[in-house]
Write a protein that holds these residues in place. Structure first.
Motif, mmCIF file in Angstrom:
data_model
loop_
_atom_site.group_PDB
_atom_site.id
_atom_site.type_symbol
_atom_site.label_atom_id
_atom_site.label_comp_id
_atom_site.label_asym_id
_atom_site.label_seq_id
_atom_site.Cartn_x
_atom_site.Cartn_y
_atom_site.Cartn_z
ATOM 1 N N GLU A 35 0.815 -1.245 -0.021
ATOM 2 C CA GLU A 35 -0.163 -0.025 -0.117
ATOM 3 C C GLU A 35 0.700 1.279 0.061
ATOM 4 O OE1 GLU A 35 -3.208 0.146 2.903
ATOM 5 O OE2 GLU A 35 -3.607 -1.997 2.701
ATOM 6 N N ARG A 36 1.899 1.389 0.824
ATOM 7 C CA ARG A 36 2.930 2.488 1.039
ATOM 8 C C ARG A 36 4.195 1.879 0.786
ATOM 9 N NH1 ARG A 36 -0.522 2.527 4.785
ATOM 10 N NH2 ARG A 36 -2.296 3.636 4.635
ATOM 11 N N LEU A 37 5.211 2.845 0.364
ATOM 12 C CA LEU A 37 6.404 2.690 0.283
ATOM 13 C C LEU A 37 7.204 3.848 1.016
ATOM 14 C CD1 LEU A 37 7.252 1.234 -3.260
ATOM 15 C CD2 LEU A 37 7.183 -0.107 -1.167
ATOM 16 N N LEU A 38 8.157 3.495 1.861
ATOM 17 C CA LEU A 38 8.858 4.974 2.435
ATOM 18 C C LEU A 38 10.113 4.886 1.539
ATOM 19 C CD1 LEU A 38 8.336 3.963 6.237
ATOM 20 C CD2 LEU A 38 7.193 5.563 4.781
ATOM 21 N N GLU A 39 10.433 6.069 1.181
ATOM 22 C CA GLU A 39 11.830 6.494 0.674
ATOM 23 C C GLU A 39 12.638 6.885 1.631
ATOM 24 O OE1 GLU A 39 13.654 9.509 -2.433
ATOM 25 O OE2 GLU A 39 11.664 9.129 -2.876
ATOM 26 N N GLN A 40 13.735 6.220 1.970
ATOM 27 C CA GLN A 40 14.658 6.569 3.120
ATOM 28 C C GLN A 40 15.754 7.791 2.599
ATOM 29 O OE1 GLN A 40 14.472 5.229 6.056
ATOM 30 N NE2 GLN A 40 13.036 3.957 5.500
ATOM 31 N N GLY A 41 16.140 8.689 3.713
ATOM 32 C CA GLY A 41 16.873 9.484 3.662
ATOM 33 C C GLY A 41 18.389 9.227 3.043
ATOM 34 N N PRO A 42 19.195 9.959 2.558
ATOM 35 C CA PRO A 42 20.492 9.690 2.127
ATOM 36 C C PRO A 42 21.384 9.087 3.145
ATOM 37 C CG PRO A 42 20.486 12.066 2.421
ATOM 38 C CD PRO A 42 19.057 11.597 2.633
ATOM 39 N N ASN A 43 21.120 9.390 4.201
ATOM 40 C CA ASN A 43 22.225 8.687 5.272
ATOM 41 C C ASN A 43 21.579 7.448 6.125
ATOM 42 O OD1 ASN A 43 23.880 10.752 5.037
ATOM 43 N ND2 ASN A 43 23.147 12.236 6.183
ATOM 44 N N ARG A 44 22.375 6.751 6.552
ATOM 45 C CA ARG A 44 21.880 5.458 7.163
ATOM 46 C C ARG A 44 21.206 5.932 8.569
ATOM 47 N NH1 ARG A 44 25.344 0.091 7.852
ATOM 48 N NH2 ARG A 44 23.990 -1.047 6.778
ATOM 49 N N GLY A 45 20.133 5.377 8.813
ATOM 50 C CA GLY A 45 19.211 5.765 9.991
ATOM 51 C C GLY A 45 18.332 6.994 9.916
ATOM 52 N N SER A 46 18.519 7.705 8.944
ATOM 53 C CA SER A 46 18.042 8.882 8.822
ATOM 54 C C SER A 46 16.404 8.689 8.421
ATOM 55 C CB SER A 46 18.469 9.969 7.658
ATOM 56 O OG SER A 46 18.343 9.164 6.223
ATOM 57 N N PRO A 47 15.587 9.481 8.817
ATOM 58 C CA PRO A 47 14.099 9.232 8.645
ATOM 59 C C PRO A 47 13.552 9.206 7.258
ATOM 60 C CG PRO A 47 14.438 11.686 9.486
ATOM 61 C CD PRO A 47 15.808 10.874 9.586
ATOM 62 N N PRO A 48 12.379 8.575 7.062
ATOM 63 C CA PRO A 48 11.751 8.702 5.699
ATOM 64 C C PRO A 48 11.707 10.057 4.971
ATOM 65 C CG PRO A 48 10.619 7.211 6.780
ATOM 66 C CD PRO A 48 11.431 7.886 7.996
ATOM 67 N N VAL A 49 12.209 10.175 3.886
ATOM 68 C CA VAL A 49 11.809 11.575 3.058
ATOM 69 C C VAL A 49 10.529 11.743 2.733
ATOM 70 C CG1 VAL A 49 12.979 12.792 1.330
ATOM 71 C CG2 VAL A 49 14.566 11.460 2.741
ATOM 72 N N GLN A 50 10.146 10.589 2.027
ATOM 73 C CA GLN A 50 8.629 10.528 1.198
ATOM 74 C C GLN A 50 7.805 9.296 1.714
ATOM 75 O OE1 GLN A 50 9.266 11.503 -2.797
ATOM 76 N NE2 GLN A 50 9.878 13.607 -2.592
ATOM 77 N N VAL A 51 6.791 9.460 1.328
ATOM 78 C CA VAL A 51 5.634 8.181 1.419
ATOM 79 C C VAL A 51 5.148 8.004 0.160
ATOM 80 C CG1 VAL A 51 3.820 7.274 2.435
ATOM 81 C CG2 VAL A 51 5.477 8.349 3.823
ATOM 82 N N HIS A 52 5.340 7.172 -0.680
ATOM 83 C CA HIS A 52 4.724 6.801 -1.829
ATOM 84 C C HIS A 52 3.569 5.756 -1.747
ATOM 85 C CE1 HIS A 52 8.179 8.513 -4.254
ATOM 86 N NE2 HIS A 52 8.835 8.075 -3.155
ATOM 87 N N CYS A 53 2.679 5.849 -2.683
ATOM 88 C CA CYS A 53 1.643 4.863 -2.857
ATOM 89 C C CYS A 53 2.313 3.736 -3.486
ATOM 90 C CB CYS A 53 0.716 5.334 -3.688
ATOM 91 S SG CYS A 53 -0.340 6.736 -3.319
ATOM 92 N N GLY A 54 1.797 2.408 -3.136
ATOM 93 C CA GLY A 54 2.426 1.355 -3.400
ATOM 94 C C GLY A 54 2.654 1.027 -5.025
ATOM 95 N N ASP A 55 1.435 1.418 -5.660
ATOM 96 C CA ASP A 55 1.405 1.463 -7.190
ATOM 97 C C ASP A 55 2.065 2.620 -7.907
ATOM 98 O OD1 ASP A 55 -0.378 3.229 -6.646
ATOM 99 O OD2 ASP A 55 -2.037 2.002 -8.062
ATOM 100 N N CYS A 56 2.759 3.376 -7.421
ATOM 101 C CA CYS A 56 3.370 4.496 -8.328
ATOM 102 C C CYS A 56 4.415 4.445 -8.714
ATOM 103 C CB CYS A 56 3.455 5.983 -7.291
ATOM 104 S SG CYS A 56 4.685 5.819 -6.204
#
Length: 56
Positions: A35-56
């Motif tokens: 349903e959703r995908l989290l796009e991680q930040g550039p650094n390890r352990g950084s919070p997610p940058v964006q939330v995507h719909c699963g089919d985008c």
């Protein structure tokens, strides 16, 4: 000569039907997208940058 053309046409139809069946099986075998995908930040352990719909 006509029988040769008829046989070639029948082989072509059988090949197309086989390809279509393989295509349908491949589509049915695909996993359901999340349903959703989290796009991680550039650094390890950084919070997610964006939330995507699963089919985008």
């Amino acid at each position: 000569m006509q029988l040769r053309h008829l046989e070639r046409t029948r082989r072509w139809i059988a090949d197309e039907e086989r390809r279509e069946a393989e295509h349908r099986r491949a589509i049915q075998g695909r996993p359901v997208p999340p349903e959703r995908l989290l796009e991680q930040g550039p650094n390890r352990g950084s919070p997610p940058v964006q939330v995507h719909c699963g089919d985008c």
